[in-house]
Design an enzyme around this catalytic site. Structure first.
Site, PDB file in Angstrom:
ATOM      1  CG  ASP A  82      73.491 -19.347  27.130  1.00 23.32           C
ATOM      2  OD1 ASP A  82      73.570 -20.530  27.519  1.00 23.32           O
ATOM      3  OD2 ASP A  82      73.257 -18.395  27.907  1.00 23.32           O
ATOM      4  CG  HIS A 193      73.844 -22.704  32.942  1.00 23.81           C
ATOM      5  ND1 HIS A 193      72.765 -23.091  32.188  1.00 23.81           N
ATOM      6  CD2 HIS A 193      74.954 -23.097  32.242  1.00 23.81           C
ATOM      7  CE1 HIS A 193      73.189 -23.697  31.085  1.00 23.81           C
ATOM      8  NE2 HIS A 193      74.514 -23.721  31.104  1.00 23.81           N
TER       9      HIS A 193
END
Length: 263
Positions: A82, A193
């Protein structure tokens, strides 16, 4: 089931109209709770490590831990990097065994980013892995431009993280109209996100608009924060209770992404 090839998993989600919850993990307890939740609901998941966690531990350690857990269950478990800052960091994770990685291109010049994706995506794909590119704040804009998202997908990105109203760590509502325009123009897999705070109804609608990956981090870390300040007779009691609470959170977000039965 150890999901080594991220591209196939994201394409399956896109074609079949579901999303994978992508849980940010930093410990065995977090990873184990999420894997157990996935197995209980028969749902594929993504476990992802933020770049700072990888720098703190090493991608090889996370691969060993997650792979061992994944091989004990029947559902696909994909390991994802990530917010990788650069491709050297991304390729180290992929060489270690990660099946997917995200390049954080937020705030960069769009033409530069597209050129970098064209150069590096074929190498990522040759390793059987997936490349996510973050277009949140792409080119300095607060919201994603549909044409820019389309160009990133055309350049070779497997998934594009779009900015459509979700915010990290707080409750938020999505600009579903913008997401629909992106879907119409881009016609490829998208990621959201800040998934911990997205309104459930908005998330349900987003699944029909090409979203295949929803990041969940804050909801898990709140569990740790809420338990750390309490007195414990023994560390094993702490681990047992924390993992049980994490399991409940993971199951809730798997249900929100309607991923049950897609394994």
């Amino acid at each position: 089931m150890w999901a080594r090839h991220g591209r196939a998993l994201f394409q399956d989600a896109f074609q079949r109209g579901y999303a994978l919850p992508a849980f940010n993990i930093a410990s065995l307890e977090m990873a184990q709770a999420c894997v157990r939740a996935a197995e209980a609901l028969r749902a594929p998941i993504v476990l992802q490590t933020y770049r700072e966690e990888v720098r703190r531990v090493s991608p090889e350690v996370f691969v060993g831990m997650v792979r061992a857990l994944a091989e004990e269950v029947r559902v696909p478990v994909l390991l994802h990097l990530d917010h990788g800052e650069g491709f050297s960091e991304i390729f180290r994770a992929l060489r270690a065994g990660y099946g997917s990685a995200m390049w954080d291109a937020s705030g960069r010049d769009p033409e530069e980013v597209i050129g970098e994706v064209r150069t590096h995506a074929p190498l990522v794909h040759a390793m059987g892995a997936a490349l996510e590119v973050a277009a949140e704040g792409f080119g300095g804009e607060e919201r994603s431009d549909p044409e820019a998202v389309a160009q990133l997908l055309e350049a070779g990105a497997d998934v594009v993280a779009v900015a459509v109203g979700s915010r990290h760590g707080v409750e938020s509502r999505l600009d579903l109209g913008l997401l629909a325009r992106i879907r119409e123009v881009a016609r490829g897999p998208l990621a959201l996100h800040g998934g911990s705070g997205i309104h459930p109804r908005d998330l349900e609608e987003a699944l029909a608009l090409g979203v295949v990956k929803v990041n969940v981090g804050t909801a898990l870390y709140r569990v740790l924060r809420d338990h750390l300040g309490r007195p414990w007779d023994h560390h094993r009691a702490f681990y047992r209770e924390v993992e049980a609470a994490l399991l409940g959170v993971a199951m809730e977000y798997i249900r929100r992404t309607q991923a049950e039965g897609k394994a």
